[in-house]
Scaffold this motif. Structure first.
Motif, PDB file in Angstrom:
ATOM      1  N   ARG A 109      23.669  29.344  31.653  1.00  0.00           N
ATOM      2  CA  ARG A 109      23.881  28.071  32.350  1.00  0.00           C
ATOM      3  C   ARG A 109      25.046  28.162  33.337  1.00  0.00           C
ATOM      4  O   ARG A 109      24.986  27.618  34.441  1.00  0.00           O
ATOM      5  CB  ARG A 109      24.127  26.970  31.323  1.00  0.00           C
ATOM      6  N   LEU A 110      26.101  28.851  32.936  1.00  0.00           N
ATOM      7  CA  LEU A 110      27.250  28.985  33.833  1.00  0.00           C
ATOM      8  C   LEU A 110      26.918  29.863  35.031  1.00  0.00           C
ATOM      9  O   LEU A 110      27.374  29.594  36.152  1.00  0.00           O
ATOM     10  CB  LEU A 110      28.443  29.566  33.073  1.00  0.00           C
ATOM     11  N   ALA A 111      26.139  30.923  34.823  1.00  0.00           N
ATOM     12  CA  ALA A 111      25.740  31.769  35.942  1.00  0.00           C
ATOM     13  C   ALA A 111      24.857  30.999  36.914  1.00  0.00           C
ATOM     14  O   ALA A 111      24.922  31.203  38.138  1.00  0.00           O
ATOM     15  CB  ALA A 111      25.012  33.009  35.432  1.00  0.00           C
ATOM     16  N   ARG A 112      24.044  30.101  36.401  1.00  0.00           N
ATOM     17  CA  ARG A 112      23.162  29.299  37.251  1.00  0.00           C
ATOM     18  C   ARG A 112      23.963  28.325  38.111  1.00  0.00           C
ATOM     19  O   ARG A 112      23.544  27.969  39.210  1.00  0.00           O
ATOM     20  CB  ARG A 112      22.174  28.548  36.371  1.00  0.00           C
ATOM     21  N   ALA A 113      25.122  27.919  37.597  1.00  0.00           N
ATOM     22  CA  ALA A 113      25.932  26.934  38.323  1.00  0.00           C
ATOM     23  C   ALA A 113      27.000  27.549  39.197  1.00  0.00           C
ATOM     24  O   ALA A 113      27.687  26.828  39.910  1.00  0.00           O
ATOM     25  CB  ALA A 113      26.588  25.983  37.317  1.00  0.00           C
ATOM     26  N   SER A 114      27.149  28.875  39.157  1.00  0.00           N
ATOM     27  CA  SER A 114      28.248  29.529  39.868  1.00  0.00           C
ATOM     28  C   SER A 114      27.745  30.286  41.089  1.00  0.00           C
ATOM     29  O   SER A 114      26.613  30.778  41.107  1.00  0.00           O
ATOM     30  CB  SER A 114      28.980  30.504  38.941  1.00  0.00           C
ATOM     31  N   TYR A 115      28.604  30.385  42.083  1.00  0.00           N
ATOM     32  CA  TYR A 115      28.369  31.249  43.215  1.00  0.00           C
ATOM     33  C   TYR A 115      28.956  32.631  42.911  1.00  0.00           C
ATOM     34  O   TYR A 115      29.727  32.817  41.969  1.00  0.00           O
ATOM     35  CB  TYR A 115      29.011  30.678  44.484  1.00  0.00           C
ATOM     36  N   THR A 116      28.593  33.602  43.745  1.00  0.00           N
ATOM     37  CA  THR A 116      29.134  34.952  43.587  1.00  0.00           C
ATOM     38  C   THR A 116      30.661  34.921  43.666  1.00  0.00           C
ATOM     39  O   THR A 116      31.235  34.233  44.503  1.00  0.00           O
ATOM     40  CB  THR A 116      28.571  35.872  44.687  1.00  0.00           C
ATOM     41  N   ASP A 117      31.307  35.665  42.788  1.00  0.00           N
ATOM     42  CA  ASP A 117      32.766  35.783  42.709  1.00  0.00           C
ATOM     43  C   ASP A 117      33.446  34.538  42.121  1.00  0.00           C
ATOM     44  O   ASP A 117      34.674  34.473  42.106  1.00  0.00           O
ATOM     45  CB  ASP A 117      33.389  36.059  44.083  1.00  0.00           C
ATOM     46  N   GLN A 118      32.683  33.559  41.632  1.00  0.00           N
ATOM     47  CA  GLN A 118      33.299  32.354  41.068  1.00  0.00           C
ATOM     48  C   GLN A 118      33.083  32.234  39.566  1.00  0.00           C
ATOM     49  O   GLN A 118      33.646  31.341  38.939  1.00  0.00           O
ATOM     50  CB  GLN A 118      32.744  31.106  41.747  1.00  0.00           C
ATOM     51  N   LEU A 119      32.287  33.126  38.996  1.00  0.00           N
ATOM     52  CA  LEU A 119      31.955  32.995  37.582  1.00  0.00           C
ATOM     53  C   LEU A 119      33.183  33.137  36.691  1.00  0.00           C
ATOM     54  O   LEU A 119      33.226  32.584  35.588  1.00  0.00           O
ATOM     55  CB  LEU A 119      30.900  34.035  37.197  1.00  0.00           C
ATOM     56  N   TRP A 120      34.193  33.854  37.159  1.00  0.00           N
ATOM     57  CA  TRP A 120      35.389  34.057  36.344  1.00  0.00           C
ATOM     58  C   TRP A 120      36.069  32.732  36.006  1.00  0.00           C
ATOM     59  O   TRP A 120      36.703  32.603  34.952  1.00  0.00           O
ATOM     60  CB  TRP A 120      36.364  34.981  37.066  1.00  0.00           C
ATOM     61  N   GLN A 121      35.951  31.740  36.888  1.00  0.00           N
ATOM     62  CA  GLN A 121      36.563  30.437  36.612  1.00  0.00           C
ATOM     63  C   GLN A 121      35.922  29.792  35.392  1.00  0.00           C
ATOM     64  O   GLN A 121      36.611  29.270  34.508  1.00  0.00           O
ATOM     65  CB  GLN A 121      36.426  29.537  37.841  1.00  0.00           C
ATOM     66  N   ALA A 122      34.585  29.830  35.354  1.00  0.00           N
ATOM     67  CA  ALA A 122      33.874  29.263  34.204  1.00  0.00           C
ATOM     68  C   ALA A 122      34.179  30.042  32.929  1.00  0.00           C
ATOM     69  O   ALA A 122      34.394  29.464  31.858  1.00  0.00           O
ATOM     70  CB  ALA A 122      32.372  29.261  34.485  1.00  0.00           C
ATOM     71  N   PHE A 123      34.209  31.387  33.032  1.00  0.00           N
ATOM     72  CA  PHE A 123      34.504  32.211  31.862  1.00  0.00           C
ATOM     73  C   PHE A 123      35.915  31.954  31.350  1.00  0.00           C
ATOM     74  O   PHE A 123      36.141  31.902  30.132  1.00  0.00           O
ATOM     75  CB  PHE A 123      34.331  33.688  32.216  1.00  0.00           C
ATOM     76  N   LEU A 124      36.849  31.799  32.260  1.00  0.00           N
ATOM     77  CA  LEU A 124      38.238  31.568  31.857  1.00  0.00           C
ATOM     78  C   LEU A 124      38.357  30.261  31.087  1.00  0.00           C
ATOM     79  O   LEU A 124      38.993  30.213  30.018  1.00  0.00           O
ATOM     80  CB  LEU A 124      39.140  31.553  33.093  1.00  0.00           C
ATOM     81  N   GLY A 125      37.758  29.204  31.597  1.00  0.00           N
ATOM     82  CA  GLY A 125      37.798  27.930  30.886  1.00  0.00           C
ATOM     83  C   GLY A 125      37.101  27.989  29.547  1.00  0.00           C
ATOM     84  O   GLY A 125      37.574  27.425  28.551  1.00  0.00           O
ATOM     85  N   ALA A 126      35.951  28.702  29.495  1.00  0.00           N
ATOM     86  CA  ALA A 126      35.182  28.789  28.251  1.00  0.00           C
ATOM     87  C   ALA A 126      35.936  29.562  27.180  1.00  0.00           C
ATOM     88  O   ALA A 126      36.082  29.102  26.035  1.00  0.00           O
ATOM     89  CB  ALA A 126      33.833  29.446  28.540  1.00  0.00           C
TER      90      ALA A 126
END
Length: 426
Positions: A109-126
């Motif tokens: 779900r996070l990959a679906r909502a993220s642009y390239t190079d932005q997934l780290w923000q979601a991972f950091l919060g999670a």
């Protein structure tokens, strides 16, 4: 009244979405522990426990489910020479799959909502959320009898969650370039041909070793299932002696299901000849078993006892796993080391022998390392008494598995040309 477009289109920040995704996973995984504990408490199974005490027990169960160790103190709250302390540590591989799969879903779900190079923000919060939840649960679940180190509670649960997040995100994205912004395929394409051959050879070796371990573990799991079926009467008798009612039997069954993958790894260790231990002074191998008094866990009724007449036949399982791995490597057609040797020597019998022995050794070493890691992860300790040494010795398992898989890999790779030969056309 309509809201301005700028207000209606505001998306949720990625770090906040990560917080919600793994926060939800933590709540759902907690229910797996809270519901059984509550059922036992409501049926009078914890007659001496208050609701707060039962809640702390559930919190400790959530931590143990993620592999967090508990420091036990007996008698409770007593310090000095008469106090006995120990470390309860077990990773129930069947139960840890629950938070891992929930994190896998969150990663997609996070990959679906993220642009390239932005997934780290979601991972950091999670992952930060999961770490905070683990530390808070450890803090509020502390009792005089058992407590979890806050640092361990904050760092260990995010490991399984992180694995689930990464694999789920990769499954959704389909390529690492969409996740980290680096095109690894293009990077490999810029290397020399010899580097690519070496890389593909090493990758095939790694996959062959992994295949050998998975085949050995699967066959060992089938052997464990047969042992449970043949000894079901003894298992049922232990259930009757426990006499915990429906709720108690359900909790025991859930615990055993969580430990089944651990027991499958122990069975694989048994099949290699390394065996495993069930407490101090016990040893279970294919040739003989010496077991002392055991906890009242029904599945332990399937353990073999005494001298086994045909136990050595189990040694064929890792050899068969190596045979399939060697055959698979032959089918891959990535034996570039053999090609390199053939270019430098006209003695085909020599180069073929050397390359076969080399790949068998490398496959065996890979399988041995993976098997040792699996044995290490499957080990357990109840913290007190003689049950501080439960499971196989990783070094012994790695050595035995490497040797047996290597022998099988030689046979499988040598038989490859015969098995893959096309029939003649009339």
């Amino acid at each position: 009244m309509k809201l301005p477009t700028t207000l209606r289109a505001l998306p949720m920040p990625l770090w906040l979405q990560g917080v919600f995704e793994l926060g939800q996973a933590a709540v759902i995984s907690a229910l797996l522990v809270v519901i059984p504990v509550a059922a036992v408490w409501f049926t009078g199974g914890f007659a001496d426990r208050t609701p707060e005490s039962a809640a702390r027990l559930a919190g400790q169960g959530w931590l143990v489910m993620h592999g967090v160790p508990l420091v036990l103190q007996f008698p409770a709250g007593l310090a000095g020479a008469d106090a006995v302390a120990g470390l309860l540590h077990v990773i129930p591989l069947g139960l840890v799959l629950v938070p891992l799969l929930l994190a896998w879903r969150a990663g997609r779900r996070l990959a679906r909502a993220s642009y390239t190079d932005q997934l780290w923000q979601a991972f950091l919060g999670a992952l930060a959320t999961y770490a905070i939840i683990g530390a808070v649960i450890a803090y509020v679940s502390t009792t005089p009898e058992a407590s979890a180190p806050l640092v361990a509670a904050a760092l260990i649960p995010p490991v399984s969650a992180g694995v689930g997040l990464v694999t789920g995100a990769y499954r959704e994205a389909g390529a690492w370039s969409r996740l980290v912004g680096v095109d690894f395929a293009a990077w490999v394409g810029r290397t020399s041909q010899h580097s690519r051959w070496a890389g593909s050879y090493a990758w095939s070796i790694l996959r062959s070793g992994f295949l050998a371990v998975m085949v050995a573990a699967s066959l060992a799991a089938a052997l464990l299932a047969v042992a449970i079926g043949l000894n079901w009467t003894g298992i049922a008798a232990i259930y009757e002696r426990i006499d915990g009612g429906i709720a108690g039997a359900s909790v025991v069954t859930l615990l055993q299901l969580g430990l089944l993958p651990n027991l499958a790894v122990w069975t694989m260790s048994w099949c290699t000849g390394a065996g495993f231990a069930l407490g101090s002074g016990s040893s279970l191998t294919p040739l003989a078993s010496t077991v002392g008094p055991l906890p009242a866990l029904p599945i332990l009724g399937a353990l073999p006892a005494g001298t086994l007449d045909h136990g050595y036949a189990a040694l064929a399982i890792p050899v068969l796993a190596g045979l399939l791995a060697g055959w698979w490597f032959f089918r891959e057609g990535e034996n570039h080391f053999d090609e390199w040797l053939a270019l430098h020597s006209g003695q085909r019998w020599l180069t073929s022998t050397v390359s076969t022995l080399a790949l068998a050794g490398l496959i065996g070493i890979t399988a041995g390392l993976l098997g040792a890691v699996a044995a290490l992860v499957s080990r357990a300790s109840l913290g007190l008494g003689r049950f501080t040494d439960l499971g196989p010795d990783p070094l012994s398992v790695g050595l035995w598995l490497a040797l047996e898989v290597a022998v099988g890999a030689i046979l499988g790779h040598a038989a490859g040309p015969l098995l893959e030969r096309e029939p003649r056309r009339s």
